[in-house]
Design an enzyme around this catalytic site. Structure first.
Site, PDB file in Angstrom:
ATOM      1  N   HIS A   1       0.792  -1.146  -0.053  1.00 55.40           N
ATOM      2  CA  HIS A   1      -0.078  -0.162  -0.038  1.00 55.40           C
ATOM      3  C   HIS A   1       0.728   1.191  -0.253  1.00 55.40           C
ATOM      4  CE1 HIS A   1      -3.968   1.841   1.055  1.00 55.40           C
ATOM      5  NE2 HIS A   1      -3.187   2.854   0.971  1.00 55.40           N
TER       6      HIS A   1
ATOM      7  N   HIS B   1       1.329   4.916  -2.312  1.00 55.04           N
ATOM      8  CA  HIS B   1       0.543   5.887  -3.480  1.00 55.04           C
ATOM      9  C   HIS B   1       1.699   6.614  -4.141  1.00 55.04           C
ATOM     10  CE1 HIS B   1      -3.659   5.632  -2.281  1.00 55.04           C
ATOM     11  NE2 HIS B   1      -3.304   5.267  -1.322  1.00 55.04           N
TER      12      HIS B   1
ATOM     13  N   ASP C   1       1.628   9.207  -6.155  1.00 60.05           N
ATOM     14  CA  ASP C   1       1.585  10.841  -5.908  1.00 60.05           C
ATOM     15  C   ASP C   1       1.664  11.097  -4.493  1.00 60.05           C
ATOM     16  OD1 ASP C   1      -0.945   9.458  -5.237  1.00 60.05           O
ATOM     17  OD2 ASP C   1      -2.076  11.040  -6.354  1.00 60.05           O
TER      18      ASP C   1
ATOM     19  N   GLY D   1      -9.833   7.664  -1.947  1.00 62.19           N
ATOM     20  CA  GLY D   1     -10.639   8.914  -1.956  1.00 62.19           C
ATOM     21  C   GLY D   1     -11.183   8.975  -0.483  1.00 62.19           C
TER      22      GLY D   1
ATOM     23  N   HIS E   1      -9.964   0.801  -0.390  1.00 64.49           N
ATOM     24  CA  HIS E   1      -9.765   1.594   0.843  1.00 64.49           C
ATOM     25  C   HIS E   1     -11.023   1.667   1.600  1.00 64.49           C
ATOM     26  CE1 HIS E   1      -6.298   3.270  -1.194  1.00 64.49           C
ATOM     27  NE2 HIS E   1      -6.094   3.967  -0.308  1.00 64.49           N
TER      28      HIS E   1
ATOM     29  N   GLU F   1     -10.668   3.254   7.325  1.00 61.32           N
ATOM     30  CA  GLU F   1      -9.931   4.442   7.520  1.00 61.32           C
ATOM     31  C   GLU F   1     -10.583   5.315   8.115  1.00 61.32           C
ATOM     32  OE1 GLU F   1      -5.896   6.796   5.771  1.00 61.32           O
ATOM     33  OE2 GLU F   1      -7.608   6.111   4.231  1.00 61.32           O
TER      34      GLU F   1
ATOM     35  N   ASP G   1       1.801   3.889   2.864  1.00 65.99           N
ATOM     36  CA  ASP G   1       0.907   5.117   2.331  1.00 65.99           C
ATOM     37  C   ASP G   1       1.411   5.869   1.557  1.00 65.99           C
ATOM     38  OD1 ASP G   1      -1.849   5.561   2.089  1.00 65.99           O
ATOM     39  OD2 ASP G   1      -2.107   6.575   3.706  1.00 65.99           O
TER      40      ASP G   1
END
Length: 371
Positions: A20, A22, A24, A182, A209, A212, A309
């Site tokens: 996991h 990202h 970006d 998102g 996701h 969370e 993350d």
């Protein structure tokens, strides 16, 4: 032979598996600044490398997932060309390899990189080229890594089926799965059932996701209605576990824990939890590292995995995330090995490939450190 100390340099030598992360959310601060200057993007809140890095960390420390996600406005803005996507992906592979990561699944949302006229396919092709180049450059330095990709659909948008089709279209070229991400509140995963049904119809894996910012209902929908293979975060499954009053989160066992139906299902089915300790605190999913349920879930034998993350926003690495857990819960090398094997078992590549990395890379690597 003697056991290596559980310090950051030694942990950096250990083979690690990352599920996991990202794209970006993992840029180097210097790269953000350089790419912004190249395209004339003048919205960055700072103008030197140290200040840029500090701003991302401080802005992400708000305790709110919505505020946390706002930081991505700047990174996505400088990732709108094929060359910038290639560079970010190349540096990502190099940075992970230098930190001892031997297998990684890095996710990104292609739909967010179309502002300069790229197509979805061109975006994916650029990222895959970058990962390939980065892995090759790392190998030249004696650091071997396999990087695979998850394509992500934004849960507040309406392109999830299109992104699922993209995942299947590139499934033999480096894309190994699909994800939605998102803000969770108000955007339940069941809104994207057609995308998940498409993935299942094509025998293609996906993660969601869930659990969370939003609690147990999010996890329930992801597993019961959507059929997810893994839970992105999933940390709030702890809300379906009752511990004795005053139980120490750092205890070595929890014999009196009572699991509810959702928690039992997650554990019984061995659904992997993509836990991200530092990020979970930053976004407010967990109040503090001391209260993080990672140890409870690990001791109760959920399939826990350790993840970064967003390395830029968290100013973190896989080694630092492992060190945080060692310091907080007293883990040893055998625990870190178990978490790493958990992650490799849960990867979206084929069984024989997973087994080869476990037997030929992970176990021998930890054997050297354990002594």
């Amino acid at each position: 032979m003697t056991t290596s100390p559980l310090d950051l340099p030694s942990i950096a030598l250990a083979p690690k598996v990352l599920l996991h992360d990202h794209l970006d959310g993992g840029l180097r601060p210097a790269t953000v600044l350089e790419l912004a200057r190249e395209i004339g993007y003048d919205e960055l809140p700072a103008d030197d490398v140290a200040a840029v890095g500090a701003w991302f960390r401080e802005a992400a420390d708000s305790g709110s997932l919505v505020r946390y996600l706002e930081t991505f406005t700047h990174t996505v803005a400088v990732m709108q060309t094929a060359s910038s996507l290639e560079r970010v992906a190349r540096e990502c592979a190099e940075d992970l390899a230098d930190d001892g990561v031997v297998y990684a699944e890095v996710r990104f949302a292609p739909e967010q990189h179309l502002e300069n006229g790229l197509t979805l396919d061109e975006v994916v092709e650029a990222v895959l080229r970058g990962f390939e180049d980065g892995a090759a450059q790392a190998a030249d330095r004696g650091r071997r890594i396999q990087v695979r990709t998850l394509v992500t659909a934004m849960r507040h948008a309406a392109r999830s089926r299109e992104i699922a089709e993209l995942a299947v279209r590139f499934r033999h070229r480096g894309v190994v799965g699909f994800d939605i991400a998102g803000a969770e509140a108000g955007y339940p995963p069941s809104r994207h059932l057609d995308a998940f049904e498409y993935m299942r119809a094509n025998n293609a894996p996906f993660t969601i996701h869930a659990g969370e910012a939003f609690g147990l209902p999010s996890i329930h929908e992801a597993i019961s209605f959507c059929g997810t293979d893994r839970l992105g975060h999933g940390v709030r499954v702890i809300e379906d576990i009752t511990l004795p009053v005053g139980a120490d989160p750092a205890a070595a066992a929890f014999p009196d824990a009572r699991l509810g139906d959702v928690a039992n299902y997650v554990r019984d089915k061995r659904i992997p939890l993509e836990l991200c300790p530092s990020s979970n605190v930053q976004t407010g999913a967990v109040a503090s590292l001391a209260e993080h349920p990672f140890n409870v879930l690990a001791r109760l034998r959920f399939r826990v995995t350790v993840n970064t993350d967003n390395r830029l926003m968290g100013d973190t690495t896989m080694s630092r995330e492992c060190k945080v857990l060692v310091d907080q819960f007293g883990y040893g090398w055998s625990d870190l090995e178990r978490f790493t094997v958990n992650a490799m078992k849960s990867a979206f590549i084929h069984f024989d490939e997973r087994l080869a990395i476990i037997d030929d890379v992970i176990k021998p690597g930890y054997a050297v450190l354990i002594g």
